[in-house]
Each structure stands twice: as structure tokens, then as C-alpha cells.
Design an enzyme around this catalytic site. Sequence first.
Site, PDB file in Angstrom:
ATOM      1  N   PRO A   1       0.825  -1.219   0.000  1.00  0.00           N
ATOM      2  CA  PRO A   1       0.000   0.000   0.000  1.00  0.00           C
ATOM      3  C   PRO A   1       0.857   1.265   0.000  1.00  0.00           C
ATOM      4  O   PRO A   1       0.361   2.355  -0.264  1.00  0.00           O
ATOM      5  CB  PRO A   1      -0.813  -0.117   1.295  1.00  0.00           C
ATOM      6  CG  PRO A   1      -0.072  -1.069   2.162  1.00  0.00           C
ATOM      7  CD  PRO A   1       0.678  -1.982   1.240  1.00  0.00           C
TER       8      PRO A   1
ATOM      9  N   GLU B   1       1.656  -8.083   8.899  1.00  0.00           N
ATOM     10  CA  GLU B   1       1.904  -6.638   9.082  1.00  0.00           C
ATOM     11  C   GLU B   1       2.748  -6.070   7.949  1.00  0.00           C
ATOM     12  O   GLU B   1       3.125  -4.891   7.971  1.00  0.00           O
ATOM     13  CB  GLU B   1       2.606  -6.397  10.426  1.00  0.00           C
ATOM     14  CG  GLU B   1       1.684  -6.487  11.629  1.00  0.00           C
ATOM     15  CD  GLU B   1       0.455  -5.598  11.495  1.00  0.00           C
ATOM     16  OE1 GLU B   1       0.610  -4.398  11.268  1.00  0.00           O
ATOM     17  OE2 GLU B   1      -0.666  -6.136  11.590  1.00  0.00           O
TER      18      GLU B   1
ATOM     19  N   ARG C   1      -3.297  -8.384 -20.432  1.00  0.00           N
ATOM     20  CA  ARG C   1      -4.227  -8.153 -21.546  1.00  0.00           C
ATOM     21  C   ARG C   1      -3.641  -7.224 -22.606  1.00  0.00           C
ATOM     22  O   ARG C   1      -4.194  -7.099 -23.698  1.00  0.00           O
ATOM     23  CB  ARG C   1      -5.581  -7.671 -21.037  1.00  0.00           C
ATOM     24  CG  ARG C   1      -5.599  -6.270 -20.479  1.00  0.00           C
ATOM     25  CD  ARG C   1      -6.839  -6.063 -19.633  1.00  0.00           C
ATOM     26  NE  ARG C   1      -8.081  -6.227 -20.375  1.00  0.00           N
ATOM     27  CZ  ARG C   1      -8.582  -5.327 -21.213  1.00  0.00           C
ATOM     28  NH1 ARG C   1      -7.944  -4.194 -21.405  1.00  0.00           N
ATOM     29  NH2 ARG C   1      -9.713  -5.536 -21.846  1.00  0.00           N
TER      30      ARG C   1
ATOM     31  N   ASP D   1      -9.999   1.242 -24.824  1.00  0.00           N
ATOM     32  CA  ASP D   1     -10.404   1.080 -23.430  1.00  0.00           C
ATOM     33  C   ASP D   1     -10.234   2.389 -22.675  1.00  0.00           C
ATOM     34  O   ASP D   1      -9.436   3.238 -23.068  1.00  0.00           O
ATOM     35  CB  ASP D   1      -9.529   0.022 -22.739  1.00  0.00           C
ATOM     36  CG  ASP D   1     -10.000  -1.391 -23.015  1.00  0.00           C
ATOM     37  OD1 ASP D   1     -11.139  -1.555 -23.482  1.00  0.00           O
ATOM     38  OD2 ASP D   1      -9.221  -2.324 -22.767  1.00  0.00           O
TER      39      ASP D   1
END
Length: 252
Positions: free
Chosen positions: A96, A123, A161, A176
Site C-alpha cells: 500500500p 503486518e 491483456r 479502453d
Amino acid sequence: MDFSRSMQFDIITVFPEFFTDPLRLGVLGRAQANNRLQVRIHQLRDYTEDRHRKVDDVPYGGGGGMVIKPEPVFRAVEAIQENFPLETSRTILLSPQGRRLDQTRIGELARYHRLILICGRYEGVDERIRTGCVDEEISVGDYVLSGGEPAALVLLDAVGRLQPGVLGNKVSAEKDSFRAGILDCPRYTRPEIFRGMRVPEVLRSGNHDKIESWRREKALENTQRKRPDLLKEKQFRPGRKNGRKVSPGVHF
Ligand code: SAM
């Protein structure tokens, strides 16, 4: 870019089962069956050297939770690099705290021959993994997941993709959302009328020029309504089309 070989992904995880079904299905499943992508899943515990195959330990300094140990991760990455050497390879820690993933970065990552993806758990991972073993940290958004596996799958799917032949001949990722910096246009299929809602006439006209300009217009409207921030970035840059200077705006 080298089109002659399939792109490879090596994923390091304590939960290999997480990937079993997603990798069998749809675009990713077909791409592997057709040798467009190669995905290897590595159980992190296979790179431990103790009887209990321990991959985590308590944090220095105290506090709750466990931290992924550096030794098995370093061993796993080194073994992959040694056993499957490739010209260009990038080692990524899903985290993150990493750079937030977007279509631009996905496009850049799609040029590597191989990505090694390290999935954290608990953690998080020992800081020495970040400093001594990975090329970059990548986040899939400003929120915290329980593990790096869903993030690795997102990255693998989005990069995969874009590989030549993965979407098949008739489908293109070019239009897209985000490819031209804006969102895609609305899409319709049969039936023509559903609960009183009718498919726009132009899409049934067979006039390809008209359909193309309708799509362009609706893509811009869509972006203005849902993600005006994307247009702000683009509007003030002068555009270029076929080498010609064109007025500021979005150009397909
Ligand atoms: N304590 C860590 C922190 O706050 O930065 C969070 C650890 S998280 C519970 C466990 C693992 O999930 C991380 O090591 C990472 O691999 C993965 N993860 C969690 N959120 C993520 C995100 N937004 N993007 C990518 N990976 C994520």
C-alpha cells in the site's frame, strides 16, 4: 518490444491456491493456453530452510502481528532469476506504500519480458526486502488489503491483456478507458429496447463514420460526467494528429 515470446510472471506467495481459479478463467486462462502468457506461482515456504517452513516472525520493537522474513523472499527471487534468466525482468513488491498503479505504468510494465511479483501478508514485509531485493513497490490504491495476492492479480491481468494476441485479433485494448487518457464510450447490446430504454439510433445505422464520431463524443461526455479530473489534465495541452497541430482537447 519482442513479440516472439510470451511474457512471464513469477508470483511469490504463501497462498498459491488464491490464483488457481482466476488463472484458469477467461482471458488469462486462454492466454496461457495459447502461450501468450506464462505464469508460475511460487510457494514462499518452499524457500525456507527450517523444519517448520517458517516465513514470518515477530516484529523488532514489539507490537502485534507478524512480519515476512527476508531470507525466503531473497532466496525465491534469486532462484527465479537463476532458473529462468530473461533479458528484462523487474521485481515488484505489492504494497500500500508503493506508487499507485495506473494505465500509464501498466503500459510501461507490459514491455518487460518478466515480472516477479512479491505478495506480502500479515503486518507487511521486512524492510530489507524493499531496500535489497525489489526494483519498485506498487500499490493498487489508497486502502489496505490483507495480502498482496489480489493486488498481484490486478497487475497481472492489466499487464497481461496488453500482450500481443492476448485479447484475440478482433478485440483491441486501444479504445479502453484511460488508453487515450479518457473513459470509454457507453456500450449497448441486444435487445434494441429493454424496459422502455432504446439503443441509440446511430449505433444501428451501419454508418461507421457517424458511429465513430458518436463514440468519441460520448466518451468525452462520459469522462466529463464521471472523471472531469482526466479532462483537466488534457484540455490545456495542444494536440497533434498525424503530425499536424490541432486545437487543445482530446484526440483519439
Ligand atoms: N502494515 C502495512 C502498512 O500499513 O503499510 C500493511 C500490511 S497489509 C495488511 C499486508 C500486505 O498486503 C502488504 O504487505 C502488501 O503486500 C499487501 N497490500 C495491502 N494493501 C495493498 C495495496 N493497496 N496495494 C498493494 N498491496 C497491498
